[in-house]
Design an enzyme around this catalytic site. Structure first.
Site, PDB file in Angstrom:
ATOM      1  CG  ASN A 169     -57.120  -2.992  -3.020  1.00 57.12           C
ATOM      2  OD1 ASN A 169     -58.200  -3.006  -3.231  1.00 57.12           O
ATOM      3  ND2 ASN A 169     -56.038  -3.849  -2.837  1.00 57.12           N
ATOM      4  CG  HIS A 206     -57.829 -12.067   0.230  1.00 64.48           C
ATOM      5  ND1 HIS A 206     -57.921 -12.686  -0.686  1.00 64.48           N
ATOM      6  CD2 HIS A 206     -57.544 -10.472   0.428  1.00 64.48           C
ATOM      7  CE1 HIS A 206     -56.784 -11.902  -1.536  1.00 64.48           C
ATOM      8  NE2 HIS A 206     -56.814 -10.333  -1.038  1.00 64.48           N
ATOM      9  CD  GLU A 235     -55.314  -7.485  -2.933  1.00 62.50           C
ATOM     10  OE1 GLU A 235     -55.103  -9.125  -2.040  1.00 62.50           O
ATOM     11  OE2 GLU A 235     -55.179  -6.768  -2.873  1.00 62.50           O
TER      12      GLU A 235
HETATM   13  C1  XIL Z   1     -49.700 -11.247  -0.866  1.00 59.16           C
HETATM   14  C2  XIL Z   1     -49.206 -11.999  -2.042  1.00 59.16           C
HETATM   15  O1  XIL Z   1     -50.274 -12.929  -2.451  1.00 59.16           O
HETATM   16  C3  XIL Z   1     -48.054 -13.279  -0.941  1.00 59.16           C
HETATM   17  O2  XIL Z   1     -47.547 -13.824  -2.606  1.00 59.16           O
HETATM   18  C4  XIL Z   1     -47.207 -11.865  -0.525  1.00 59.16           C
HETATM   19  O3  XIL Z   1     -46.700 -13.421   0.711  1.00 59.16           O
HETATM   20  C5  XIL Z   1     -48.600 -11.010   0.327  1.00 59.16           C
HETATM   21  O4  XIL Z   1     -48.898 -10.582   0.016  1.00 59.16           O
HETATM   22  N1  XIL Z   1     -53.831  -7.918   0.427  1.00 59.16           N
HETATM   23  C6  XIL Z   1     -52.893  -7.850  -0.258  1.00 59.16           C
HETATM   24  C7  XIL Z   1     -51.461  -8.247  -1.159  1.00 59.16           C
HETATM   25  O5  XIL Z   1     -53.435  -6.637  -0.911  1.00 59.16           O
HETATM   26  O6  XIL Z   1     -50.648  -7.260  -1.707  1.00 59.16           O
HETATM   27  C8  XIL Z   1     -51.774  -9.492  -0.529  1.00 59.16           C
HETATM   28  O7  XIL Z   1     -51.132 -10.149  -1.699  1.00 59.16           O
HETATM   29  C9  XIL Z   1     -52.913 -10.024  -0.054  1.00 59.16           C
HETATM   30  C10 XIL Z   1     -53.271  -9.743   0.864  1.00 59.16           C
END
Ligand code: XIL
Length: 307
Positions: A169, A206, A235
């Site tokens: 990932n 994201h 995500e």
């Molecule tokens: C983020 C969470 O959403 C937050 O609450 C935490 O503070 C930090 O991590 N990539 C990832 C996720 O793989 O685990 C992350 O999640 C966001 C970016």
């Protein structure tokens, strides 16, 4: 179908969300979760610092609240994440060499064994490649244990839970032209050629104005799928609002549907107020739990309709 999960199922896909354990007492949140989603990822509760705060002392309480809720509701669980440079407990952050390698493999084995049979897909390794144009691995304490740390983690996960799909990932791997995308592609190609157990690649997705949904997203997903792995959008969130945000969500959904091996989409939270982004409105429901234009665009792209 009138829900995201219902419409996705009619297309042979799942539609999931990140869940935070401390929100499972919020009835609006749980109402949307139970109605709209058929897959769940723990937002933080299955990370290394949460599950193994002291070495060899495993704490599953919060993770189990999420996993049990999902299973009781008939939802799949994506496990996130067994090995990562970030959100490591303090004791692990300062480790190196074979001590760290063994501690990482022990964590993978213990956690994947504990959840054996309950996890649809595991993010075995998260974010192991560097940003920018180098195409190199990210420097981290895990990387400094040797370049084979990723395949060692995958082999340990397969041995512990042979039924789970094992995913790599990462983020900023959406644009086919980017060096990071190419570097992950070459690793997956190498793993497949050498029989390292890998079943899927997760695209965090994201997106924001500086990192928009690429026009070649479908190409990226298809090229990875053509290596013989499933692809999943793991995500998803997209900064913005209104029609422009809705069109980007539509595009991502269509890109997944256009790839036979794109098996599901997970959004990184339910309401805008649940998002990890401090400000902004990147999700499908507003703070009051109302469906946004982006929701209707995704549902329509999946072939569903709320009326
Ligand atoms: C983020 C969470 O959403 C937050 O609450 C935490 O503070 C930090 O991590 N990539 C990832 C996720 O793989 O685990 C992350 O999640 C966001 C970016």
């Amino acid at each position: 179908a009138t829900t995201l999960a219902g419409a996705a199922q009619e297309k042979g896909r799942y539609f999931g969300t990140a869940v935070a354990a401390n929100r499972l007492s919020d009835s609006t949140y749980v109402g949307i979760l139970n109605r709209e989603f058929d897959s769940v990822t723990a937002e933080n509760e299955m990370k290394i610092d949460a599950l193994e705060p002291n070495q060899n002392q495993f704490v599953y309480t919060n993770a189990d609240r999420i996993v049990n809720h999902a299973i009781n509701q008939g939802k799949k669980v994506r496990g996130h994440t067994l090995a990562w440079h970030s959100q490591q407990p303090g004791w692990m952050q300062n480790m190196s060499g074979s001590t760290l390698r063994n501690a990482m493999l022990n964590h993978v084995t213990r956690v994947a064994t504990y959840y054996r049979g309950k996890i649809h897909s595991w993010d075995v390794v998260n974010e192991a490649f560097a940003d920018g144009s180098s195409g190199a691995r990210r420097d981290s304490n895990l990387q400094r244990t040797g370049n084979d740390w990723i395949e060692a983690a995958f082999r340990a996960a397969r041995a512990a839970d042979p039924g789970a799909k094992l995913c790599y990932n990462d983020y900023n791997t959406d644009n086919w032209q980017h060096a990071k995308t190419q570097a992950v592609y070459r690793m997956v190609q190498d793993f497949k050629s050498r029989g390292v157990p890998i079943d899927c690649v997760g695209f965090q997705a994201h997106f924001n104005s500086g990192n928009p949904v690429p026009n070649n997203y479908h190409t990226t997903l298809q090229n990875f799928a053509d290596l013989g792995v499933d692809v999943q959008i793991t995500e998803l969130d997209i900064e913005g609002s209104g029609t422009s945000q809705a069109e980007q969500y539509r595009g991502v959904t269509q890109a997944c549907l256009a790839v036979a091996r794109c098996t599901g989409i997970t959004v990184w939270g339910i309401r805008d107020t649940d998002s990890w982004r401090a400000s902004g409105t990147p999700l499908l429901f507003d703070g009051g739990g109302n469906k946004k234009a982006a929701y209707h665009a995704v549902l329509a792209a999946l072939g569903g309709s709320s009326t």
